[in-house]
Enzyme design. Structure first.
Site, short mmCIF file in Angstrom:
data_model
loop_
_atom_site.label_atom_id
_atom_site.label_comp_id
_atom_site.label_asym_id
_atom_site.label_seq_id
_atom_site.Cartn_x
_atom_site.Cartn_y
_atom_site.Cartn_z
N CYS A 73 0.87 -1.17 0.00
CA CYS A 73 0.00 0.00 0.00
C CYS A 73 0.91 1.23 0.00
O CYS A 73 1.68 1.44 0.95
CB CYS A 73 -0.86 -0.03 1.26
SG CYS A 73 -1.92 1.40 1.48
N CYS A 184 -0.73 3.52 -6.78
CA CYS A 184 -1.61 2.97 -5.74
C CYS A 184 -1.92 1.55 -6.17
O CYS A 184 -2.18 1.31 -7.36
CB CYS A 184 -2.89 3.80 -5.65
SG CYS A 184 -4.21 3.01 -4.68
N1 DGL Z 1 -3.97 0.65 -2.14
C1 DGL Z 1 -3.52 1.73 -1.40
C2 DGL Z 1 -2.32 2.42 -2.01
O1 DGL Z 1 -1.50 1.76 -2.64
C3 DGL Z 1 -4.45 2.63 -0.67
C4 DGL Z 1 -5.75 2.99 -1.28
C5 DGL Z 1 -6.64 3.67 -0.27
O2 DGL Z 1 -7.03 2.99 0.68
O3 DGL Z 1 -6.93 4.84 -0.45
O4 DGL Z 1 -2.11 3.58 -1.86
#
Ligand code: DGL
Length: 255
Positions: A73, A184
């Site tokens: 993440c 993301c």
């Molecule tokens: N998947 C996550 C990232 O790589 C976070 C997305 C979220 O929860 O806003 O930033």
């Protein structure tokens, strides 16, 4: 040698894009995936809040016996990676950041688009890398508004998804970007929509999952943590939400 699982953590379903790459690149390794689900999206939450959530998640993965952790993440990495490494010094922790470096090194037009959450874009890892590799390059950033919700609610194949993607990448394309960075881990699930919006322009999509899997392999070697060759891996799915969400994680992982 160590047959314990690698922990993989994200705010929700997005980190499964990294999970898939880890499974492909490290087929002997067991993987325990924790997709928060209850507090997703993280993208515009205050940094301190994301740090506490990330701490809970990593503590849970370690309590499950994970030998190392991949924070799949970008947002949690931006908010918490230094804190986590300090708090758990004996655990190798891999973080994710938007793949700005390869995009800046490879661009021919000199214009690079970066899609990521607000928290990632104002976070230290992105700023540092953009400052280091982006000199002389026009780096255009935009949050993927609505992207995470579309993926979490399985609405990737809707006209709304295409409208959200157009709103985020339209300007990048108009200004001549030839690399679009998916900063993301949810965004690769919208890759086909992004490709449709790019159309026949000569633009490449850049994402970090393969590099993260390589980095994870290097750390397994460095700390002598690899599973035995031919070890039969086990795949588990945990969440702070409910059983229905855990089942969704499992299904999406193997889709
Ligand atoms: N998947 C996550 C990232 O790589 C976070 C997305 C979220 O929860 O806003 O930033």
């Amino acid at each position: 040698m160590n047959n314990n699982p690698i922990g993989v953590y994200d705010s929700g379903l997005g980190g499964l894009s990294v999970w898939r790459e880890l499974r492909r690149a490290l087929p002997d390794e067991s993987l325990t995936y924790l997709g928060d689900g209850k507090n997703c999206p993280y993208g515009s939450r205050p940094r301190e809040e994301v740090r506490l959530l990330a701490d809970d998640a990593v503590a849970s993965l370690l309590a499950e016996g994970c030998k190392m952790v991949v924070v799949a993440c970008n947002t949690a990495t931006a908010a918490a990676i230094d804190f986590l490494r300090e708090k758990y010094p004996s655990v190798p922790i891999v973080g994710l950041e938007p793949a700005v470096k390869p995009a800046c090194l490879e661009t021919r037009s000199g214009v690079v688009g970066v899609l990521a959450t607000e928290r990632s874009l104002d976070g230290e890892p992105f700023r540092r890398t953009a400052a280091r590799y982006g000199s002389g390059i026009e780096v255009i950033t935009a949050p993927g508004r609505g992207f995470v919700e579309l993926v979490e609610q399985s609405r990737e194949d809707t006209p709304e998804a295409e409208a959200c993607v157009r709103a985020a990448v339209g300007e990048m394309l108009d200004r001549g970007a030839d690399r679009i960075v998916l900063g993301c881990t949810h965004y690769p699930f919208l890759r086909h929509v992004i490709e449709r919006v790019i159309g026949d322009r000569d633009v490449r999509i850049v994402d970090s999952s393969a590099a993260v899997a390589r980095r994870t392999g290097q750390l397994l070697d460095r700390f002598a943590l690899r599973a035995a060759e031919g070890h039969k891996p086990e795949y588990r799915f945990l969440t702070f939400a409910d059983d229905v969400y855990a089942e969704r994680l499992r299904r999406k992982a193997f889709e």
